[in-house]
Design a protein around this motif. Structure first.
Motif, PDB file in Angstrom:
ATOM      1  N   MET A  37       0.826  -1.215   0.000  1.00 63.49           N
ATOM      2  CA  MET A  37       0.000   0.000   0.000  1.00 63.49           C
ATOM      3  C   MET A  37       0.853   1.254   0.000  1.00 63.49           C
ATOM      4  O   MET A  37       0.583   2.206  -0.751  1.00 63.49           O
ATOM      5  CB  MET A  37      -0.923   0.025   1.221  1.00 63.49           C
ATOM      6  CG  MET A  37      -2.079  -0.889   1.146  1.00 63.49           C
ATOM      7  SD  MET A  37      -3.069  -0.727   2.661  1.00 63.49           S
ATOM      8  CE  MET A  37      -4.262  -2.011   2.382  1.00 63.49           C
ATOM      9  N   ILE A  65      -0.726  -2.400  -7.026  1.00 61.25           N
ATOM     10  CA  ILE A  65      -2.135  -2.486  -6.622  1.00 61.25           C
ATOM     11  C   ILE A  65      -2.718  -3.844  -6.997  1.00 61.25           C
ATOM     12  O   ILE A  65      -3.480  -4.442  -6.226  1.00 61.25           O
ATOM     13  CB  ILE A  65      -2.947  -1.324  -7.235  1.00 61.25           C
ATOM     14  CG1 ILE A  65      -2.482   0.009  -6.627  1.00 61.25           C
ATOM     15  CG2 ILE A  65      -4.441  -1.526  -7.007  1.00 61.25           C
ATOM     16  CD1 ILE A  65      -3.017   1.241  -7.337  1.00 61.25           C
ATOM     17  N   LEU A  68      -1.415  -6.300  -4.515  1.00 68.27           N
ATOM     18  CA  LEU A  68      -2.131  -6.084  -3.263  1.00 68.27           C
ATOM     19  C   LEU A  68      -3.535  -6.692  -3.340  1.00 68.27           C
ATOM     20  O   LEU A  68      -3.978  -7.355  -2.399  1.00 68.27           O
ATOM     21  CB  LEU A  68      -2.209  -4.586  -2.953  1.00 68.27           C
ATOM     22  CG  LEU A  68      -3.031  -4.186  -1.743  1.00 68.27           C
ATOM     23  CD1 LEU A  68      -2.439  -4.747  -0.461  1.00 68.27           C
ATOM     24  CD2 LEU A  68      -3.141  -2.664  -1.670  1.00 68.27           C
ATOM     25  N   GLY A  90      -8.239   0.075   2.323  1.00 69.26           N
ATOM     26  CA  GLY A  90      -7.005   0.662   1.799  1.00 69.26           C
ATOM     27  C   GLY A  90      -6.821   0.379   0.319  1.00 69.26           C
ATOM     28  O   GLY A  90      -6.420   1.259  -0.452  1.00 69.26           O
ATOM     29  N   LEU A  91      -7.131  -0.846  -0.082  1.00 71.79           N
ATOM     30  CA  LEU A  91      -7.031  -1.231  -1.488  1.00 71.79           C
ATOM     31  C   LEU A  91      -7.964  -0.379  -2.334  1.00 71.79           C
ATOM     32  O   LEU A  91      -7.569   0.172  -3.363  1.00 71.79           O
ATOM     33  CB  LEU A  91      -7.352  -2.714  -1.648  1.00 71.79           C
ATOM     34  CG  LEU A  91      -7.511  -3.248  -3.066  1.00 71.79           C
ATOM     35  CD1 LEU A  91      -6.245  -3.025  -3.885  1.00 71.79           C
ATOM     36  CD2 LEU A  91      -7.901  -4.719  -3.030  1.00 71.79           C
ATOM     37  N   LEU A  94      -6.702   3.103  -2.843  1.00 71.59           N
ATOM     38  CA  LEU A  94      -5.616   3.156  -3.821  1.00 71.59           C
ATOM     39  C   LEU A  94      -6.139   2.995  -5.246  1.00 71.59           C
ATOM     40  O   LEU A  94      -5.661   3.668  -6.166  1.00 71.59           O
ATOM     41  CB  LEU A  94      -4.570   2.084  -3.515  1.00 71.59           C
ATOM     42  CG  LEU A  94      -3.676   2.386  -2.330  1.00 71.59           C
ATOM     43  CD1 LEU A  94      -2.892   1.144  -1.924  1.00 71.59           C
ATOM     44  CD2 LEU A  94      -2.732   3.536  -2.657  1.00 71.59           C
TER      45      LEU A  94
END
Length: 121
Positions: A37, A65, A68, A90-91, A94
């Protein structure tokens, strides 16, 4: 003449293995996700300071990303709701930041990691 390890010497590899063995899987996954992240945020131009734009690299951000997303999606059932929820949030942030930073937005469902998470728009 071969050198011999003194009997009281600690093997760094054995020490690292012992240390990592004591860390729960959820903590390792979360720590790895946080590193991904952080790197993705920098590559999306979200770094602090006057030179933040110098670090913008959407091709690299896309890779980070997507990695992730794979980690979050596949580990979520095993790491518990609280951890998974935070990582998903959080993903998603982003993925949205990537879209905002991009001059040519991807089609819905075609952004980084969206084949794993579904469209974020």
């Amino acid at each position: 003449m071969q050198s011999q390890t003194p009997p009281d010497a600690v093997d760094p590899g054995a020490l690292a293995a012992r240390d990592i063995a004591d860390v729960p899987a959820a903590e390792l996954i979360t720590t790895t996700a946080v590193h991904l992240m952080s790197a993705a945020a920098v590559k999306c131009g979200l770094a602090e300071g006057p030179d933040a734009a110098d670090h913008l690299d959407l091709a690299e951000a896309r890779i980070l990303i997507t990695a992730l997303a794979g980690l979050v999606v596949t580990s979520a059932p095993d790491i518990g709701g609280q951890h998974a929820r935070s990582l998903r949030d959080g993903l998603r942030s982003l993925q949205l930041a990537f879209r905002e930073a991009s001059d040519v937005p991807d089609e819905p469902g075609k952004g980084p990691g969206e084949r794993l998470t579904g469209s974020v728009v």
